[in-house]
Enzyme design. Structure first.
Site, mmCIF file in Angstrom:
data_model
loop_
_atom_site.group_PDB
_atom_site.id
_atom_site.type_symbol
_atom_site.label_atom_id
_atom_site.label_comp_id
_atom_site.label_asym_id
_atom_site.label_seq_id
_atom_site.Cartn_x
_atom_site.Cartn_y
_atom_site.Cartn_z
ATOM 1 N N ASP A 19 0.848 -1.182 0.000
ATOM 2 C CA ASP A 19 0.000 0.000 0.000
ATOM 3 C C ASP A 19 0.883 1.231 0.000
ATOM 4 O O ASP A 19 2.096 1.151 0.258
ATOM 5 C CB ASP A 19 -0.905 -0.005 1.234
ATOM 6 C CG ASP A 19 -1.836 1.205 1.295
ATOM 7 O OD1 ASP A 19 -2.483 1.493 0.273
ATOM 8 O OD2 ASP A 19 -1.902 1.866 2.340
ATOM 9 N N SER A 20 0.280 2.378 -0.245
ATOM 10 C CA SER A 20 1.028 3.631 -0.213
ATOM 11 C C SER A 20 1.466 3.991 1.204
ATOM 12 O O SER A 20 2.333 4.845 1.380
ATOM 13 C CB SER A 20 0.165 4.763 -0.782
ATOM 14 O OG SER A 20 -1.024 4.892 -0.024
ATOM 15 N N CYS A 82 -4.134 -1.041 -2.290
ATOM 16 C CA CYS A 82 -4.227 0.414 -2.449
ATOM 17 C C CYS A 82 -5.155 0.654 -3.625
ATOM 18 O O CYS A 82 -4.910 0.141 -4.722
ATOM 19 C CB CYS A 82 -2.848 1.014 -2.720
ATOM 20 S SG CYS A 82 -2.856 2.758 -3.178
ATOM 21 N N GLU A 161 -5.017 8.649 9.967
ATOM 22 C CA GLU A 161 -3.632 8.430 10.380
ATOM 23 C C GLU A 161 -3.281 9.171 11.672
ATOM 24 O O GLU A 161 -2.365 8.770 12.386
ATOM 25 C CB GLU A 161 -2.678 8.811 9.249
ATOM 26 C CG GLU A 161 -2.827 7.903 8.042
ATOM 27 C CD GLU A 161 -1.675 7.989 7.064
ATOM 28 O OE1 GLU A 161 -0.738 8.781 7.301
ATOM 29 O OE2 GLU A 161 -1.707 7.243 6.054
ATOM 30 N N CYS A 193 -11.146 3.433 -0.308
ATOM 31 C CA CYS A 193 -9.785 3.694 0.178
ATOM 32 C C CYS A 193 -9.585 2.805 1.387
ATOM 33 O O CYS A 193 -10.489 2.681 2.228
ATOM 34 C CB CYS A 193 -9.615 5.169 0.544
ATOM 35 S SG CYS A 193 -8.036 5.555 1.358
ATOM 36 N N HIS A 195 -8.044 3.133 4.040
ATOM 37 C CA HIS A 195 -8.119 3.786 5.349
ATOM 38 C C HIS A 195 -9.553 3.814 5.888
ATOM 39 O O HIS A 195 -9.766 3.827 7.103
ATOM 40 C CB HIS A 195 -7.636 5.236 5.257
ATOM 41 C CG HIS A 195 -6.162 5.405 5.174
ATOM 42 N ND1 HIS A 195 -5.451 5.112 4.038
ATOM 43 C CD2 HIS A 195 -5.257 5.874 6.081
ATOM 44 C CE1 HIS A 195 -4.166 5.378 4.241
ATOM 45 N NE2 HIS A 195 -4.023 5.845 5.468
#
Length: 280
Positions: A19-20, A82, A161, A193, A195
């Protein structure tokens, strides 16, 4: 099938996940839950995050470098955890590899097309994912009658995050982002996404009970299990906990990554090792 896959014990090789940054940990978490015998090598490109605002050429270059690293780790399959990389780099990656490759977009799109009742699906994601219209493309391949509406939500990633999963500021921003989707009468919302599953309760509360939330992380792990089974690569041998079962690598900020990972993974992680991904 390549000779490499047929090697004795190849089913016990790890699955590569990348993932990024940290968002793909939600995919790794689902793999741990649904296929507990599998070993995982995870790479988070924390030095070059975010991917969502970068070009297709840049994301493809980054993805190739990461894939080269994962190949050195002798992985038997790769999960592109991702959405942006799945949208922009999957075709090139699949062309260049002789092992199974799975992105997070197709599994989520497939489920959304199956569960929508009124044929109106919303997608939230990074600017790159929404601009690519990759979810729209896949959904309309399955059912051209479905109307897909995308909404970029760039502030969700930094909020997640920073740990603001259940914070009034996240509620306020989510309400602003999702207002147009609520007004458009969607009945299904793809969390486009990796996240976003971490703020699923907030998103569900704002969208209301009539809207089904689709978590591509969950669907990707489910599809990975089916893929490994079909390829005779499913690891049937139980694994003990430890560094050899789950290995984590990053391109920067290993300590911060480890703290975040330990907040969402059931077993936590023992260490995260920083590598120079530009060498690949």
């Amino acid at each position: 099938m390549s000779l490499r896959k047929e090697k004795e014990g190849w089913s016990e090789a790890p699955v590569g996940v990348f993932d990024s940054g940290v968002g793909g940990l939600t995919v790794a978490r689902e793999i741990m839950r649904q296929i507990p015998n599998e070993r995982i090598v995870y790479f988070g490109d924390t030095a070059r995050v975010p991917y969502g605002s970068k070009s297709k050429e840049t994301i493809t270059k980054y993805s190739r470098q990461i894939v080269h690293f994962l190949q050195e780790q002798q992985v038997k399959a790769i999960v592109v955890a991702c959405n942006t990389a799945s949208a922009y780099a999957m075709e090139e990656i699949e062309r260049e590899l002789d092992i199974p490759v799975l992105g997070v977009v197709k599994p989520g799109a497939k489920v959304a097309a199956e569960v929508t009742r009124n044929g109106r699906v919303g997608v939230i994601g990074t600017e790159g994912t929404i601009k690519s219209q990759i979810y729209t493309t896949y959904i309309k391949e399955m059912n051209p009658e479905i109307v897909v509406q995308g909404k970029a939500c760039p502030l969700f990633v930094p909020l997640v995050e920073e740990g603001f999963w259940k914070d009034p500021v996240t509620d306020e921003i989510a309400a602003r982002y999702l207002g147009s989707l609520i007004d458009s009468d969607i009945d299904t919302l793809i969390l486009g996404c990796t996240h976003y599953p971490l703020i699923r309760s907030t998103l569900g509360r704002i969208m209301g009970e009539k809207v089904t939330l689709v978590n591509p992380a969950y669907e990707t792990a489910r599809e990975l299990k089916e893929l490994l089974t079909a390829e005779n690569l499913l690891n049937k041998k139980g694994q003990g906990l430890g560094n050899n079962r789950y290995r984590f690598y990053v391109s920067d900020m290993a300590d911060k990554f480890q703290i975040f990972a330990n907040s969402i993974l059931k077993y936590g992680i023992l260490s995260a090792r920083k590598i120079n991904i530009e060498d690949y």
